[in-house]
Structure formats: structure tokens, C-alpha cells
Design an enzyme around this catalytic site. Structure first.
Site, PDB file in Angstrom:
ATOM      1  CB  ILE A 160       9.893  70.293  49.797  1.00 41.07           C
ATOM      2  CG1 ILE A 160       9.148  70.623  48.491  1.00 41.07           C
ATOM      3  CG2 ILE A 160      11.115  71.181  49.989  1.00 41.07           C
ATOM      4  CD1 ILE A 160       9.915  70.292  47.225  1.00 41.07           C
ATOM      5  CB  ALA A 181      15.873  74.016  28.296  1.00 44.12           C
ATOM      6  CD  GLU A 245      19.911  65.906  44.851  1.00 36.68           C
ATOM      7  OE1 GLU A 245      18.830  65.424  45.241  1.00 36.68           O
ATOM      8  OE2 GLU A 245      19.981  66.843  44.015  1.00 36.68           O
TER       9      GLU A 245
END
Length: 384
Positions: A160, A181, A245
């Protein structure tokens, strides 16, 4: 080839960033690597300077978040001084944590968290990866059980970024064990919540100054007001936010490639062997020609992706293309530049040596490059 991505406002911002980097970053790089941590004061200084929180809306003290070119300028200036760990840490804040809250947070959550995040007072992180899961997010075992007023979370996360210093951790948890999901949700865990703790600060191959940690959740109560987005919407929310990202990784990859290539050109011009400059050897010129061409081609694609993001048109597939190509290109360029440095390239006192360490993770995080190729491939031939 002339680059036309930026206008006068971006270049004025570049001057502000360059001054900040000279004053607040360059003098501390070696110490950050030694202590395996970036000073908290650096985050606050970036907030005061207005170069952090660019993704946050102006009403919450941020930069507006509508023009990614300003973020690209920052990544380029950090790459010039080889502040890779800081660039990655700031990217986690501005390209992941803040956009999640901006896009799917409630008005109350935005008021509560965004001003302090833009000021560098609160550091964000996102906790997806677990021991044994890697890119297989459907294998996540961290579970959240509903109780009156909120959720009780148990589990563990690893790898992390900003894990040690983070104040807010957007945590992916399984809220419905039978939901498939649709059984995952995003919960914001705050630093001082009982039962939430940090494990090891991980010792990595590269990015030494960037704190990366294990996180432990032991009966952590997370109130309903810390649910980010809708319960069961976790995977859909992740999918919507991942292109940004991945573009961030690509932008950083091109910036580092350009910076290391520029360093190497200077090196081969100054270094002599066998009675002539390294730059005068045909092999050196061929290597530089190939790298300069590849970087220039990559720059065109990534600049186009930045403009697509600004226009709200960046697709998951184009972001995947930019990420895997940019990350692979960065690794190729750094490796070839190190070879041109010879033995000195293997010394960490030279930027290319440190860049070699830092580059490898680019092909893994943000979704491994193999996953990027699968996304692209399925867009071509369809899912099985």
C-alpha cells in the site's frame, strides 16, 4: 518536433513548480532515501505552494481538477531531479485518492476531507492488493460485516503506497460474500480508528523514499458516513477511476525516460574512451537515435491521451495502451542508458542507477502490463 501541449499558464505553473523543487525537494532526496520516508513537512509545503490537490475542486481549496496538463507539468519537473518516490506519492494523492472522493463522495465527505487533502494535512491511500491476490481483485478476502450504524472490517492489505503516513485509506472490502462482482464496496478507514494498524514498512527494490506498508484490520468499525459510493458498487467504481491512474503512470514514465535520456546524452558527450568521445561512436549514436525516436513517438500518444482525459474521452483501452507502452518504454530506455554509462551506470551516485531500480515497478502497479494487454486484446476480439 515541437510540442504543443502546453500554453502560457502551464509554463508559468512550471516556473512555480521548479522553484518549489529546488527549495523543498532536491536538497532532501538523499536523506529521504536513507530514512525510507518523505518528510510530512514536504506535503504541507506543497499544499501551501498550490501544487498539491490539483484534482480537488476550487471550492474545496484545490486546483479545479479539469486540466490534467498541470499535473503533467509537476511530474515532468519532479522527473528532472529524479524525485521518483515523491512523484509516486503525490500521484497517489492527486490521481487516485482525491479523484475517488471528488467523483463518488457525498457533499459531506468532500467538505470533510478534500480541503485538508489539498493542503497536505491529510494523506490518502487506496488499499486493494492483499497477500495472495495481486491483480486478481475478485480474490479479495478483506470482509466488512454490516452492524447498526456501519460496518466491521477484518482483513489485511499489502503493497500500500503511502501506507505508513496515510490518514485516509480507501479500502476495498467484500460486503456481500455471495454477491460476486457486486459484492465489493469502498470504505474510507481513518488513521485512528480502533483495530486499524500498520504492519511492516516494506523494503523494496526501488522507490526507497516512498513509504509502502502492510495494513491490518481487526474488527475496525467504519461508520456509514464513511462508505464511499454505493454498497456493492466497488468494482464498477474502481473500473471507472483506473484509467486516470494508468495515464498518470504513463505520463510519469515518459517524463522519466526523457530526463534519463537527456542525462545520458550529456554523459556520452563528456566521457572519453579509446581517444574519442563516447558520443562519437556509431553504436552510441544508433542507440541514442532509437531511444529519441521511441520517446518522441510515445510522447505524441501520451499527450493525446492527456487531451482526451481533459475532454472526458479517455477510454479504458487507450489508458491501458498508454500504461503498458509507457512503462515498457521507460524500462527499455533506462536499461540502454545504463549500458551507455558502463560501470558508472551501476553506481547509485548516478541518476541512471537509481532510475534503473525505480523503473521496474512501473510494469507491475496500476495493473500489471499483462492485464493491460488483456484489456486491449479483449477490446479487439471480445470476451470468451
Amino acid at each position: 518536433m515541437r510540442r504543443e501541449l502546453y500554453d502560457a499558464d502551464h509554463e508559468a505553473f512550471r516556473s512555480v513548480v521548479a522553484e518549489f523543487v529546488e527549495r523543498e525537494v532536491t536538497p532532501h532526496l538523499a536523506r529521504w532515501d536513507e530514512q525510507r520516508l518523505i518528510d510530512r513537512e514536504t506535503w504541507l509545503a506543497a499544499g501551501r505552494q498550490g501544487i498539491l490537490g490539483l484534482a480537488a475542486p476550487e471550492e474545496y481549496g484545490g486546483g479545479g481538477g479539469t486540466d490534467y496538463r498541470f499535473r503533467a507539468v509537476l511530474l515532468e519537473e519532479l522527473a528532472k531531479v529524479h524525485a521518483t518516490s515523491l512523484a509516486s506519492s503525490f500521484s497517489l494523492q492527486d490521481d487516485i485518492a482525491i479523484p475517488y472522493i471528488r467523483e463518488i463522495g457525498t457533499d459531506e465527505q468532500k467538505r470533510r476531507w478534500l480541503p485538508a487533502m489539498a493542503a497536505g494535512e491529510l494523506i490518502g491511500a487506496i488499499a486493494m492488493t492483499e497477500p495472495g491476490t495481486g491483480s486478481d481483485l475478485k480474490g479479495i478476502r478483506t470482509a466488512a460485516r454490516q452492524v447498526p450504524g456501519g460496518w466491521v472490517v477484518n482483513g489485511a492489505k499489502t503493497f500500500i503506497t503511502n501506507g505508513i503516513q496515510s490518514d485516509l485509506v480507501i479500502t476495498v472490502a467484500r460486503t456481500d460474500p455471495d454477491g460476486g462482482a457486486a459484492g465489493f464496496s469502498l470504505l474510507v478507514v481513518e488513521r485512528d480508528m480502533p483495530g486499524f494498524s500498520r504492519g511492516r514498512k516494506l523494503d523494496k527494490v526501488g522507490l526507497h523514499a516512498q513509504d509502502t506498508a502492510e495494513l491490518v484490520y481487526e474488527d475496525v468499525f467504519v461508520p456509514d458516513e464513511n462508505v464511499l459510493g454505493r454498497i456493492g458498487g466497488g468494482f464498477g467504481q474502481l473500473r471507472e477511476m483506473l484509467p486516470l491512474e494508468r495515464l498518470s503512470i504513463a505520463v510519469h514514465a515518459l517524463a522519466v525516460s526523457e530526463a534519463i535520456l537527456a542525462d545520458t546524452i550529456g554523459y556520452v558527450r563528456d566521457r572519453h574512451a579509446f581517444g574519442q568521445r563516447l558520443a562519437d561512436f556509431q553504436n552510441t549514436q544508433f542507440e541514442l537515435a532509437e531511444m529519441q525516436t521511441e520517446v518522441s513517438i510515445g510522447r505524441v500518444f501520451v499527450d493525446r491521451a492527456i487531451l482526451a482525459l481533459n475532454a472526458g474521452e479517455l477510454t479504458e483501452v487507450d489508458a491501458a495502451m498508454a500504461k503498458w507502452w509507457g512503462a515498457d518504454l521507460q524500462n527499455r530506455v533506462v536499461d540502454r542508458c545504463l549500458q551507455l554509462h558502463g560501470g558508472y551506470g551501476f553506481m547509485l551516485e548516478y541518476p541512471v542507477g537509481r532510475a534503473y531500480q525505480d523503473a521496474r515497478i512501473q510494469r507491475i502497479f496500476g495493473g500489471a502490463n499483462e492485464i493491460m494487454k488483456q484489456i486491449i486484446g479483449r477490446s479487439i476480439v471480445g470476451r470468451p
